[in-house]
Design a protein around this motif. Structure first.
Motif, PDB file in Angstrom:
ATOM      1  N   LEU A   1       0.821  -1.215   0.000  1.00 26.69           N
ATOM      2  CA  LEU A   1       0.000   0.000   0.000  1.00 26.69           C
ATOM      3  C   LEU A   1       0.853   1.263   0.000  1.00 26.69           C
ATOM      4  O   LEU A   1       0.441   2.291  -0.534  1.00 26.69           O
ATOM      5  N   SER A   2       2.030   1.176   0.610  1.00 24.42           N
ATOM      6  CA  SER A   2       2.898   2.357   0.648  1.00 24.42           C
ATOM      7  C   SER A   2       3.453   2.704  -0.727  1.00 24.42           C
ATOM      8  O   SER A   2       3.889   3.836  -0.959  1.00 24.42           O
ATOM      9  N   GLN A   3       3.442   1.723  -1.654  1.00 19.19           N
ATOM     10  CA  GLN A   3       3.939   1.970  -2.997  1.00 19.19           C
ATOM     11  C   GLN A   3       2.908   2.650  -3.892  1.00 19.19           C
ATOM     12  O   GLN A   3       3.239   3.135  -4.978  1.00 19.19           O
ATOM     13  N   GLN A   4       1.646   2.658  -3.439  1.00 15.41           N
ATOM     14  CA  GLN A   4       0.589   3.256  -4.247  1.00 15.41           C
ATOM     15  C   GLN A   4       0.558   4.765  -4.032  1.00 15.41           C
ATOM     16  O   GLN A   4       0.832   5.256  -2.931  1.00 15.41           O
ATOM     17  N   PRO A   5       0.213   5.544  -5.071  1.00 12.19           N
ATOM     18  CA  PRO A   5       0.119   7.003  -4.903  1.00 12.19           C
ATOM     19  C   PRO A   5      -1.026   7.351  -3.970  1.00 12.19           C
ATOM     20  O   PRO A   5      -2.087   6.718  -4.011  1.00 12.19           O
ATOM     21  N   PRO A   6      -0.856   8.328  -3.085  1.00 14.28           N
ATOM     22  CA  PRO A   6      -1.927   8.725  -2.173  1.00 14.28           C
ATOM     23  C   PRO A   6      -3.097   9.332  -2.920  1.00 14.28           C
ATOM     24  O   PRO A   6      -2.932   9.989  -3.942  1.00 14.28           O
ATOM     25  N   HIS A   7      -4.290   9.074  -2.418  1.00 10.39           N
ATOM     26  CA  HIS A   7      -5.469   9.677  -3.016  1.00 10.39           C
ATOM     27  C   HIS A   7      -6.482   9.966  -1.921  1.00 10.39           C
ATOM     28  O   HIS A   7      -6.376   9.473  -0.813  1.00 10.39           O
ATOM     29  N   GLN A   8      -7.457  10.762  -2.243  1.00 10.96           N
ATOM     30  CA  GLN A   8      -8.417  11.218  -1.250  1.00 10.96           C
ATOM     31  C   GLN A   8      -9.624  10.313  -1.184  1.00 10.96           C
ATOM     32  O   GLN A   8     -10.098   9.786  -2.186  1.00 10.96           O
ATOM     33  N   GLU A   9     -10.081  10.110   0.004  1.00 12.55           N
ATOM     34  CA  GLU A   9     -11.302   9.347   0.242  1.00 12.55           C
ATOM     35  C   GLU A   9     -12.500  10.216  -0.130  1.00 12.55           C
ATOM     36  O   GLU A   9     -12.396  11.427  -0.257  1.00 12.55           O
ATOM     37  N   LEU A  10     -13.641   9.618  -0.344  1.00 16.30           N
ATOM     38  CA  LEU A  10     -14.867  10.369  -0.589  1.00 16.30           C
ATOM     39  C   LEU A  10     -15.135  11.333   0.550  1.00 16.30           C
ATOM     40  O   LEU A  10     -14.767  11.095   1.693  1.00 16.30           O
ATOM     41  N   LEU A  11     -15.822  12.416   0.238  1.00 14.35           N
ATOM     42  CA  LEU A  11     -16.159  13.470   1.203  1.00 14.35           C
ATOM     43  C   LEU A  11     -14.927  14.225   1.668  1.00 14.35           C
ATOM     44  O   LEU A  11     -14.973  14.938   2.659  1.00 14.35           O
TER      45      LEU A  11
END
Length: 333
Positions: free
Chosen positions: A308-318
């Protein structure tokens, strides 16, 4: 080429920090169990207090006398606002660990301590409202299942010791978050952290140790056969505890708090083996299976966190932040 050399040195330093922490950690655990069981010094508060006194003296000698490290000046307000809370949680963590050692075998206590990743996730979810990928929650299933199986089949089960170890996991999670916030946010080195933290911990623990265990310690002095040699062992554990406190913060400073927790799980098998060879506490087949499941679960958890740390950060809904893995960087100040 220069970057490659720097990277190799960084990896070597991290590995060395982890190995020295493993050595000091296992040695202190075994010595504390020996003190409680073989020396009949059944006073975990007093042992913890001795450890913090030795840590205070050791840090003072290193900084003020030997001048091996320059003193990092901290404003009095920041001492109480940042260092005191970490000292309080660290003190609780050490005391709960020694209390659990007083009542349950090292192997059982170390297995329960592997529950720390689960308490860390739950703590961040409940208190800091951080949200985790479903794979993180799934990776906790074998850890929790292994702990349950180990507890049910433990031949030397003690409820008080079990609860102390369990709450110790919660204190460990909180302490590690606060420690990394202090080290990285204020650029502290490990020895300065111990220099400021250990006196606070001694102050916090001194009075309760005297009130709760003072009479028992005095009686032990008069009834124990070899007080001199026993005191040498007890204070030697305090010296090693200073080395352990130093190595704990050195690991966190050299790596990350996540690596610290994962590396802690890897040393459990070694600690369990050494404790069994020394104390020969009974371990059933199902108990060993439960311990193995817990360790496999911890390894799986570390693997999922790495993915999971290798994945680019993204925002959760809301618009709420989604926390991938443990995400200790969210707590840097």
């Amino acid at each position: 080429m220069e970057e490659s050399v720097i990277f190799q040195w960084s990896v070597f330093r991290s590995l060395l920090a982890i190995l020295q922490w493993w050595g000091f950690n296992v040695t202190v655990i075994i010595m504390n169990k020996w003190i409680f069981q073989k020396l009949d010094f059944k006073f975990p508060l007093s042992v913890s207090c001795i450890h913090f006194i030795c840590s205070s003296i050791g840090a003072y000698v290193v900084i003020k006398v030997l001048k091996l490290k320059p003193l990092i000046v901290v404003e009095p307000e920041d001492r109480w606002r940042r260092i005191f809370p970490m000292s309080f949680v660290f003190c609780i963590n050490i005391v709960l660990g020694n209390v659990s050692l007083r009542f349950i075998p090292v192997s059982f206590m170390q297995t329960i301590k592997s529950f720390t990743p689960a308490t860390t996730v739950v703590l961040q979810w409940l208190v800091w409202r951080k949200y985790f990928d479903w794979r993180i929650w799934a990776s906790l299933v074998p850890i929790v299942g292994g702990i349950l199986l180990t507890s049910v089949t433990e031949l030397s089960f003690n409820m008080f010791g079990f609860c102390a170890a369990l709450f110790g996991c919660l204190a460990t999670s909180t302490k590690t978050i606060l420690a990394e916030s202090l080290l990285h946010g204020y650029k502290f080195d490990s020895i300065n952290t111990v220099y400021y933290m250990a006196p606070f911990a001694t102050m916090i623990l001194g009075l309760p140790a005297i009130l709760v265990e003072g009479g028992g310690v005095i009686n032990w002095f008069y009834t124990h056969d070899s007080v001199g040699s026993a005191l040498i062992i007890i204070f030697s554990s305090g010296v090693l505890a200073f080395c352990l406190n130093f190595s704990i913060f050195y690991v966190i400073h050299s790596t990350t708090a996540v690596t610290f927790n994962v590396a802690g799980n890897l040393k459990v098998a070694f600690a369990v083996l050494v404790s069994w060879l020394i104390f020969r506490n009974p371990i059933s087949a199902m108990n060993a299976v439960g311990c193995a499941i817990t360790l496999v679960g911890c390894t799986f958890y570390g693997y999922v966190r790495h993915l999971l740390s290798q994945q680019p950060p993204h925002q959760e809904l809301l618009g709420r932040p989604r926390l991938q893995g443990i995400g200790w960087n969210y707590f840097r100040l």
